[in-house]
Design a protein around this motif. Structure first.
Motif, mmCIF file in Angstrom:
data_model
loop_
_atom_site.group_PDB
_atom_site.id
_atom_site.type_symbol
_atom_site.label_atom_id
_atom_site.label_comp_id
_atom_site.label_asym_id
_atom_site.label_seq_id
_atom_site.Cartn_x
_atom_site.Cartn_y
_atom_site.Cartn_z
ATOM 1 N N TRP A 27 0.876 -1.164 0.000
ATOM 2 C CA TRP A 27 0.000 0.000 0.000
ATOM 3 C C TRP A 27 0.912 1.213 0.000
ATOM 4 C CZ3 TRP A 27 -4.408 1.529 -1.523
ATOM 5 C CH2 TRP A 27 -4.985 2.718 -1.063
ATOM 6 N N VAL A 28 0.850 2.020 -1.091
ATOM 7 C CA VAL A 28 1.860 3.037 -1.356
ATOM 8 C C VAL A 28 1.256 4.440 -1.321
ATOM 9 C CG1 VAL A 28 3.521 3.883 -3.062
ATOM 10 C CG2 VAL A 28 3.169 1.422 -2.780
ATOM 11 N N TYR A 29 1.905 5.315 -0.580
ATOM 12 C CA TYR A 29 1.618 6.745 -0.606
ATOM 13 C C TYR A 29 2.465 7.328 -1.725
ATOM 14 C CZ TYR A 29 1.683 11.624 1.227
ATOM 15 O OH TYR A 29 1.587 12.997 1.390
ATOM 16 N N VAL A 30 1.810 7.810 -2.788
ATOM 17 C CA VAL A 30 2.521 8.283 -3.975
ATOM 18 C C VAL A 30 2.867 9.753 -3.776
ATOM 19 C CG1 VAL A 30 2.494 8.432 -6.485
ATOM 20 C CG2 VAL A 30 1.178 6.647 -5.338
ATOM 21 N N VAL A 31 4.036 10.005 -3.253
ATOM 22 C CA VAL A 31 4.493 11.361 -2.966
ATOM 23 C C VAL A 31 5.139 11.950 -4.214
ATOM 24 C CG1 VAL A 31 5.954 12.769 -1.454
ATOM 25 C CG2 VAL A 31 4.901 10.669 -0.576
ATOM 26 N N GLN A 32 4.902 13.222 -4.458
ATOM 27 C CA GLN A 32 5.441 13.849 -5.667
ATOM 28 C C GLN A 32 6.946 13.670 -5.755
ATOM 29 O OE1 GLN A 32 3.926 17.735 -6.430
ATOM 30 N NE2 GLN A 32 5.357 18.160 -8.061
ATOM 31 N N ASP A 33 7.410 13.250 -6.947
ATOM 32 C CA ASP A 33 8.832 13.056 -7.259
ATOM 33 C C ASP A 33 9.459 11.883 -6.531
ATOM 34 O OD1 ASP A 33 9.115 15.289 -9.055
ATOM 35 O OD2 ASP A 33 9.039 16.601 -7.302
#
Length: 387
Positions: A27-33
Motif C-alpha cells: 500500500w503506497v503513498y505516492v508522494v510527488q517526485d
C-alpha cells in the motif's frame, strides 16, 4: 499498480502488486517526485535482485535490519496489504454508514472467489505519512476486479466469476446499504447529474461543504470555470477545513492558467499564511495545502517570473513552518522552502534533516527535493555543501 485514488486531503495512493518471489503487495503513498523502487528487469532475476536483497518492498522500520539495508533513494510503502490488488476507490461520503468516512476500498484478486474480495480501511496520520487503520473484509468471497460508487451512493462491483482465465463472461453487481440510503441519495444524484449553470456563486460556494466529495468537487470546478475568484478566496480563508481546501485547490486551478494568474494567486496564498502560529485561523492541514499549492504552481511556471518580493515572502512563510511539530506541515514547508528560497535556505533544510535523524522517510524526501529545487537555480550549491 492497477488503480490510483485520492483521499479527502488530495493525497494519492495505490495498491501495488507483488512479483511472486516471496515479496508482498504494497500500500503506497505516492508522494510527488518519489521513487518506490520497483524496476521491471527485477522480474527476470531469480531472486529479484535488490527488490528482495535490500527489502525495498518492506514498510518503513519493519525492523532495525531492514532500516539498515533499505536504500534512502526509495520511499518505503505504508504497509503490505492484500495479495492481488486490483480496483481501488475512495468513499465519496454518502451511501454507507459513518464508519466508512475517509475509507478506501481495495479489490484483492487471488484467482478464486473463496479467498478474494474487497478490503476496506482508513489511514491515521503518522509523521509525514500514514498507517493503516480499521482494516477489514468489507465484501468477501467474490472474484471482483473493480468497484466504484454510483451517483446514489450504491457500490458497483465487477465480478470475474472464477479462475485466472475467466469463464468468458462477467457479472456486474450493485450493493446498497439500505440503512444509509434515502433522501441524501436523491439529492446527491440530482447534484451530480443536473447542470449547475443556473446556480449563483453563493449557492455553489455553499456546496463546498457538502458531505459528498463529488458534489464539492463539481462545485469547485464550476466556480473555477466561471472565474469566481472572489468566492474561491473567501472559501480558502474559511475556518471550515473542508471548505478551505476546495477554495485553495480552486485557486490552484486558476493559477495554472498563466503566469499572471499564478502571481496573483500566490500573493493571496501568502496572505493566508501571514498570521503565524496559534494566531493563524487556518488549520494546520489548510496551511499545508497552501504551501503545497504555491510550490506546485512555481514548479510548473518559471520561478524567475515570480516577483522577488512575493518569492521572498513565500520563502519566509515556508521557513517559519519548518520548525512545526506537525511533520506533514513541516515536510511540505521544506519542499516550498526549496522552491522559493535562496542559497541560505540550504542550511535550514540541512538543519531540518538533522532534526529528522532519518526517522521519517516522507519528510526526508521532501527536504531532499527542497535541496534539489535550490540546486536547480544554484548549480554549484550541492558541490559547496559537500565540501
Amino acid at each position: 499498480p492497477q488503480e490510483l485514488a485520492f483521499d479527502n486531503d488530495g493525497n494519492l495512493f495505490t495498491g501495488d502488486n507483488n512479483s511472486d518471489s516471496g515479496d508482498q503487495a504494497r500500500w503506497v503513498y505516492v508522494v510527488q517526485d518519489c521513487d518506490t523502487g520497483w524496476r521491471m528487469y527485477f522480474q527476470y532475476l531469480d531472486d529479484r535482485g535488490p527488490w528482495n536483497r535490500e527489502r525495498i518492498w518492506y514498510p518503513w522500520q519493519a525492523d532495525a535490519e531492514t532500516t539498515e539495508v533499505q536504500p534512502a533513494s526509495t520511499l518505503p510503502p505504508i504497509a503490505n496489504l492484500g495479495n492481488g490488488p486490483s480496483g481501488l476507490a475512495f468513499y465519496p461520503g454518502t451511501g454507507l454508514s459513518d464508519r466508512y468516512d475517509d475509507h478506501f476500498f481495495l479489490v484483492d484478486f487471488r484467482g478464486g472467489s473463496a479467498n478474494s474480495g474487497i478490503w476496506s480501511f482508513g489511514l491515521s496520520p503518522k509523521g509525514a505519512s500514514f498507517e493503516v487503520a480499521d482494516k477489514h473484509e468489507y465484501l468477501w468471497s467474490i472474484l471482483a476486479t473493480d468497484l466504484d460508487s454510483a451517483a446514489d451512493g450504491s457500490l458497483l462491483v465487477s465480478d470475474w466469476v472464477n479462475g485466472w482465465d475467466g469463464e468468458g463472461k462477467g457479472r456486474l453487481y450493485r450493493f446498497r446499504d439500505e440503512a444509509a440510503s434515502g433522501g441524501m441519495a436523491m439529492e446527491v444524484t440530482r447534484l451530480l447529474t443536473t447542470p449547475l449553470e443556473d446556480m449563483s456563486d453563493a449557492a455553489l460556494a455553499d456546496l463546498l461543504s457538502h458531505v459528498d466529495r463529488r458534489v464539492r468537487q463539481r462545485a469547485q470546478f464550476a466556480l473555477v470555470g466561471r472565474g469566481a475568484v472572489t468566492s474561491l478566496e473567501q472559501a480558502a480563508s474559511s475556518t471550515n477545513e473542508t471548505v478551505a481546501k476546495h477554495g485553495i485547490w480552486g485557486l490552484w486551478q486558476k493559477g495554472l492558467e498563466g503566469v499572471n494568474e499564478a502571481i496573483s494567486v500566490t500573493a493571496t496564498l501568502h496572505d493566508l499564511l501571514l498570521a503565524e502560529g496559534d494566531a493563524n485561523p487556518l488549520s494546520e492541514e489548510s496551511q499545508t495545502q497552501v504551501l503545497r499549492v504555491a510550490a506546485d504552481l512555481w514548479q510548473r511556471h518559471a520561478i524567475a517570473d515570480l516577483p522577488a518580493p512575493v518569492r521572498q515572502l513565500m520563502a519566509g512563510a515556508s521557513r517559519g513552518r519548518l520548525a512545526s511539530e506537525n511533520l506533514r506541515l513541516a515536510g511540505f514547508a521544506a519542499l516550498s522552502a526549496g522552491v522559493f528560497g535562496e542559497v541560505a535556505m540550504a542550511e535550514d533544510l540541512l538543519a531540518f534533516l538533522d532534526r529528522l535523524a532519518n526517522t521519517d522517510p516522507v519528510a526526508r524526501h521532501q527536504a531532499v527535493m527542497g535541496l534539489v529545487h535550490l540546486a536547480e537555480r544554484h548549480p554549484k550549491l550541492l558541490e559547496t555543501l559537500a565540501s
